[in-house]
Write a protein that holds these residues in place. Structure first.
Motif, PDB file in Angstrom:
ATOM      1  N   VAL A   1       4.446  60.070 -18.839  1.00 48.64           N
ATOM      2  CA  VAL A   1       3.081  60.531 -18.629  1.00 48.64           C
ATOM      3  C   VAL A   1       2.702  61.423 -19.802  1.00 48.64           C
ATOM      4  O   VAL A   1       3.376  62.434 -20.062  1.00 48.64           O
ATOM      5  N   VAL A   2       1.653  61.054 -20.510  1.00 50.75           N
ATOM      6  CA  VAL A   2       1.202  61.831 -21.657  1.00 50.75           C
ATOM      7  C   VAL A   2       0.120  62.800 -21.184  1.00 50.75           C
ATOM      8  O   VAL A   2      -1.002  62.396 -20.895  1.00 50.75           O
ATOM      9  N   SER A   3       0.488  64.064 -21.071  1.00 47.03           N
ATOM     10  CA  SER A   3      -0.482  65.120 -20.783  1.00 47.03           C
ATOM     11  C   SER A   3      -0.697  65.863 -22.095  1.00 47.03           C
ATOM     12  O   SER A   3       0.179  66.604 -22.545  1.00 47.03           O
ATOM     13  N   THR A   4      -1.848  65.637 -22.738  1.00 52.26           N
ATOM     14  CA  THR A   4      -2.053  66.189 -24.074  1.00 52.26           C
ATOM     15  C   THR A   4      -1.864  67.698 -24.094  1.00 52.26           C
ATOM     16  O   THR A   4      -1.440  68.270 -25.102  1.00 52.26           O
ATOM     17  N   VAL A   5      -2.173  68.358 -22.992  1.00 51.70           N
ATOM     18  CA  VAL A   5      -1.896  69.782 -22.815  1.00 51.70           C
ATOM     19  C   VAL A   5      -0.669  69.898 -21.915  1.00 51.70           C
ATOM     20  O   VAL A   5      -0.595  69.218 -20.889  1.00 51.70           O
ATOM     21  N   PRO A   6       0.333  70.715 -22.264  1.00 57.10           N
ATOM     22  CA  PRO A   6       1.565  70.767 -21.460  1.00 57.10           C
ATOM     23  C   PRO A   6       1.297  71.051 -19.992  1.00 57.10           C
ATOM     24  O   PRO A   6       0.511  71.932 -19.643  1.00 57.10           O
ATOM     25  N   VAL A   7       1.969  70.290 -19.138  1.00 55.65           N
ATOM     26  CA  VAL A   7       1.784  70.452 -17.697  1.00 55.65           C
ATOM     27  C   VAL A   7       2.762  71.478 -17.122  1.00 55.65           C
ATOM     28  O   VAL A   7       2.523  72.038 -16.053  1.00 55.65           O
ATOM     29  N   LEU A   8       3.844  71.739 -17.816  1.00 53.04           N
ATOM     30  CA  LEU A   8       4.768  72.808 -17.442  1.00 53.04           C
ATOM     31  C   LEU A   8       4.770  73.836 -18.558  1.00 53.04           C
ATOM     32  O   LEU A   8       4.886  73.488 -19.730  1.00 53.04           O
ATOM     33  N   GLY A   9       4.644  75.085 -18.209  1.00 54.55           N
ATOM     34  CA  GLY A   9       4.610  76.119 -19.223  1.00 54.55           C
ATOM     35  C   GLY A   9       4.648  77.500 -18.601  1.00 54.55           C
ATOM     36  O   GLY A   9       4.765  77.645 -17.381  1.00 54.55           O
ATOM     37  N   PRO A  10       4.545  78.541 -19.426  1.00 50.30           N
ATOM     38  CA  PRO A  10       4.627  79.917 -18.930  1.00 50.30           C
ATOM     39  C   PRO A  10       3.378  80.312 -18.161  1.00 50.30           C
ATOM     40  O   PRO A  10       2.395  79.563 -18.103  1.00 50.30           O
ATOM     41  N   ARG A  11       3.393  81.485 -17.621  1.00 49.39           N
ATOM     42  CA  ARG A  11       2.325  81.946 -16.737  1.00 49.39           C
ATOM     43  C   ARG A  11       1.163  82.496 -17.562  1.00 49.39           C
ATOM     44  O   ARG A  11       0.923  83.704 -17.637  1.00 49.39           O
ATOM     45  N   LEU A  12       0.422  81.576 -18.179  1.00 46.79           N
ATOM     46  CA  LEU A  12      -0.655  81.967 -19.076  1.00 46.79           C
ATOM     47  C   LEU A  12      -1.851  82.545 -18.334  1.00 46.79           C
ATOM     48  O   LEU A  12      -2.691  83.209 -18.939  1.00 46.79           O
ATOM     49  N   SER A  13      -1.946  82.307 -17.039  1.00 47.88           N
ATOM     50  CA  SER A  13      -3.070  82.867 -16.273  1.00 47.88           C
ATOM     51  C   SER A  13      -3.043  84.391 -16.308  1.00 47.88           C
ATOM     52  O   SER A  13      -4.095  85.030 -16.229  1.00 47.88           O
TER      53      SER A  13
ATOM     54  N   ALA B   1       6.799  85.489 -28.163  1.00 50.77           N
ATOM     55  CA  ALA B   1       5.915  85.999 -27.111  1.00 50.77           C
ATOM     56  C   ALA B   1       5.796  85.008 -25.964  1.00 50.77           C
ATOM     57  O   ALA B   1       5.828  85.383 -24.786  1.00 50.77           O
ATOM     58  N   LEU B   2       5.647  83.714 -26.290  1.00 44.57           N
ATOM     59  CA  LEU B   2       5.586  82.708 -25.232  1.00 44.57           C
ATOM     60  C   LEU B   2       6.904  82.663 -24.461  1.00 44.57           C
ATOM     61  O   LEU B   2       6.917  82.495 -23.235  1.00 44.57           O
ATOM     62  N   GLY B   3       8.022  82.799 -25.180  1.00 43.08           N
ATOM     63  CA  GLY B   3       9.316  82.806 -24.512  1.00 43.08           C
ATOM     64  C   GLY B   3       9.463  83.966 -23.547  1.00 43.08           C
ATOM     65  O   GLY B   3       9.994  83.815 -22.435  1.00 43.08           O
ATOM     66  N   LEU B   4       8.973  85.146 -23.945  1.00 45.76           N
ATOM     67  CA  LEU B   4       9.021  86.302 -23.045  1.00 45.76           C
ATOM     68  C   LEU B   4       8.139  86.073 -21.827  1.00 45.76           C
ATOM     69  O   LEU B   4       8.506  86.421 -20.698  1.00 45.76           O
ATOM     70  N   LEU B   5       6.974  85.472 -22.049  1.00 42.59           N
ATOM     71  CA  LEU B   5       6.061  85.197 -20.941  1.00 42.59           C
ATOM     72  C   LEU B   5       6.674  84.214 -19.959  1.00 42.59           C
ATOM     73  O   LEU B   5       6.440  84.288 -18.739  1.00 42.59           O
ATOM     74  N   ALA B   6       7.471  83.271 -20.479  1.00 41.85           N
ATOM     75  CA  ALA B   6       8.097  82.271 -19.611  1.00 41.85           C
ATOM     76  C   ALA B   6       9.061  82.901 -18.616  1.00 41.85           C
ATOM     77  O   ALA B   6       9.373  82.300 -17.588  1.00 41.85           O
ATOM     78  N   ARG B   7       9.540  84.113 -18.903  1.00 41.20           N
ATOM     79  CA  ARG B   7      10.476  84.767 -17.992  1.00 41.20           C
ATOM     80  C   ARG B   7       9.836  85.150 -16.664  1.00 41.20           C
ATOM     81  O   ARG B   7      10.536  85.377 -15.676  1.00 41.20           O
TER      82      ARG B   7
END
Length: 519
Positions: A351-363, A457-463
């Motif tokens: 499944v090609v989701s041009t924007v990542p479907v799994l990721g850190p808590r960007l909200s 920074a993204l890696g820290l957010l993923a925690r």
């Protein structure tokens, strides 16, 4: 379409794309040299292509379309293959070029090839056994992409071409931002003025015929120039592509802008121009046509579904109907659900989701930026993500669709994404014994790598963790052989099926090949 996907009232949007920030508009772009009455340049290529498009495959044949762009008045050659000749169909005429399309099939056997004129092109057309699939995204940069030295710009394309020569790919999936159209805003003085105008002023600015033709010329010439670049041309003439667009193929942040911009005459006019050229150069069809892989005959959504032996590739269109409070509209959801229904029991599904479907808590970042002065210029980047608070219900519905494939149909589901200019991976367990969803991110093939600080920074957010489906936590994980969660290097992804086992490897510009990951 679930009721939750209908636009919700009361949302306040105060951001604007970085592309449209006045401070970015004060310096004229090199692309201002374009105009609608500019004579055709003698150095422009009179022959571009072929560009090969995948139309699916069976155990006995591989179905294809080849796109060839010639100077106006040049006679197109006949395409010759093992099963006879294919005659060209005129798809489009534009700015001194004519685009021709050839629909044909190759036998599913080693050594298959086709010829155009005196040039022959080998294709790995047998997809019944072990196969190799390449995935790439983000083929450009926001400013000055056309002025970059090709040796630097296309380093990873050359590496991909070299790999194909030694171990051929049967399929190339291009997952968004195949073209960076940010500088199209400078191709006409009136477009530049619109870009600098306030949101309140934008709806009152007309999209004139002169603006339209300047934009059409810019998109057309950029696509042609990209297709003529040697490293890329070598690959796309021999490896059939499946492509889906993302925001930069239209304009930065398309769909995550306020209505004053997106529904304005100029906004809609630019979308129509981008759509015309996307259909030709990324789908291989006439601008008034419909892809044979599209379940939506009306063309409101470009969602695609392609079938290959024991493999299904689904490419939902996340841009055509995107608004502040939705990712896909009614037509997009109907088309996506039809592609889901086409999956056969036990298939491998990409499944090609041009924007990542799994990721850190960007909200969390999005809500913080809403309250911090001077940060709203970046809000469209966060609103672009599935993880945005505005898309959370739809995000969960999308993930549950993938879960049903795994649980009800026994499919093995992998999501491929680009967009973030990093290499990354994540997992999410399905319920009821459905195994794990793998998210593989490869981005970008030519976009410059971001800073190590951004990746950290993204890696820290993923925690912080994230679980849009209760009991199914998302985990962002380092690539094999890496310690950091996100890798800041240009890259592409290689998927391989060998003896029915699938693995993934990232080709990284500086650190080389990652160890294989079983998926």
């Amino acid at each position: 379409m679930p009721d939750a996907h209908r636009p919700r009232s009361g949302r306040r949007y105060i951001g604007a794309s970085r592309l449209l920030v006045p401070s970015r508009m004060n310096s004229p772009s090199p692309t201002e040299r374009f105009s609608t009455d500019r004579p055709l340049e003698a150095e422009r290529p009179r022959c571009v292509g072929p560009i090969l498009f995948a139309r699916g495959a069976r155990s006995d044949e591989c179905r294809l379309t080849a796109l060839l762009v010639l100077g106006e008045g040049d006679a197109p050659p006949v395409l010759r293959g093992p099963r006879g000749e294919a005659k060209p169909a005129r798809l489009h005429q534009f700015f001194g070029w004519t685009a021709w399309g050839y629909d044909f099939a190759l036998p599913a056997e080693a050594g298959a090839s086709y010829a155009l004129g005196d040039r022959a092109f080998a294709v790995a057309a047998d997809m019944t056994g072990d196969i190799r699939v390449a995935f790439a995204s983000c083929n450009g940069q926001e400013a000055g992409d056309g002025e970059r030295p090709l040796d630097e710009r296309n380093h990873m394309w050359r590496r991909l071409a070299l790999e194909h020569r030694t171990r051929p790919f049967s399929l190339l999936i291009q997952g968004g931002d195949q073209l960076y159209a940010d500088e199209a805003m400078f191709c006409h003085p009136a477009l530049a003025r619109w870009a600098k105008a306030s949101l309140a002023e934008k709806p009152d600015i007309a999209f004139t015929p002169e603006m339209r033709e300047a934009a059409r010329r810019w998109y057309a010439e950029r696509y042609v120039k990209l297709a003529a670049e040697p490293a890329m041309a070598e690959v796309v003439a021999r490896v059939p592509s499946l492509m889906m667009w993302d925001d930069h193929d239209i304009m930065d942040g398309w769909g995550s802008h306020p209505p004053e911009l997106q529904t304005s005459p100029v906004g809609q006019g630019l979308f129509a121009v981008a759509r015309e050229m996307f259909m030709l150069f990324q789908l291989g069809i006439a601008p008034d046509g419909v892809s044979p892989l599209a379940p939506d005959p009306e063309g409101l959504s470009f969602t695609l579904g392609a079938a290959f032996p024991r493999l299904r590739v689904l490419l939902p269109d996340l841009r055509s109907e995107r608004r502040l409070t939705r990712v896909m509209g009614p037509a997009g959801w109907r088309a996506f659900e039809r592609t889901l229904a086409s999956v056969r029991e036990g298939e491998r599904v990409l499944v090609v989701s041009t924007v990542p479907v799994l990721g850190p808590r960007l909200s969390l970042v999005e809500r913080l930026m809403n309250r911090m002065p001077g940060t709203q210029d970046y809000e469209d980047d966060l609103r672009d993500q599935w993880q945005s608070h505005a898309h959370r219900v739809e995000w969960r519905d999308f993930l549950e669709c993938l879960e049903r494939l795994a649980v009800d149909d026994g499919a093995q589901v992998t999501v491929l994404s680009g967009e973030i200019h990093l290499a990354a991976r994540g997992t999410m367990p399905f319920r009821e014994g459905g195994g794990d969803l793998h998210q593989l991110v490869a981005s970008g093939i030519t976009h410059p790598e971001p800073s190590a600080l951004y990746a950290k920074a993204l890696g820290l957010l993923a925690r912080f963790g994230e679980a849009p489906i209760k009991g199914c936590p998302i985990r962002m994980r380092p690539l094999p052989g890496k310690r950091a969660v996100y890798t800041a290097e240009r890259n592409y992804l290689v998927l391989e099926r060998r003896a029915e086992r699938w693995t993934a490897e990232w080709e990284l510009e500086k650190s080389g090949r990652s160890p294989p990951l079983e998926i």
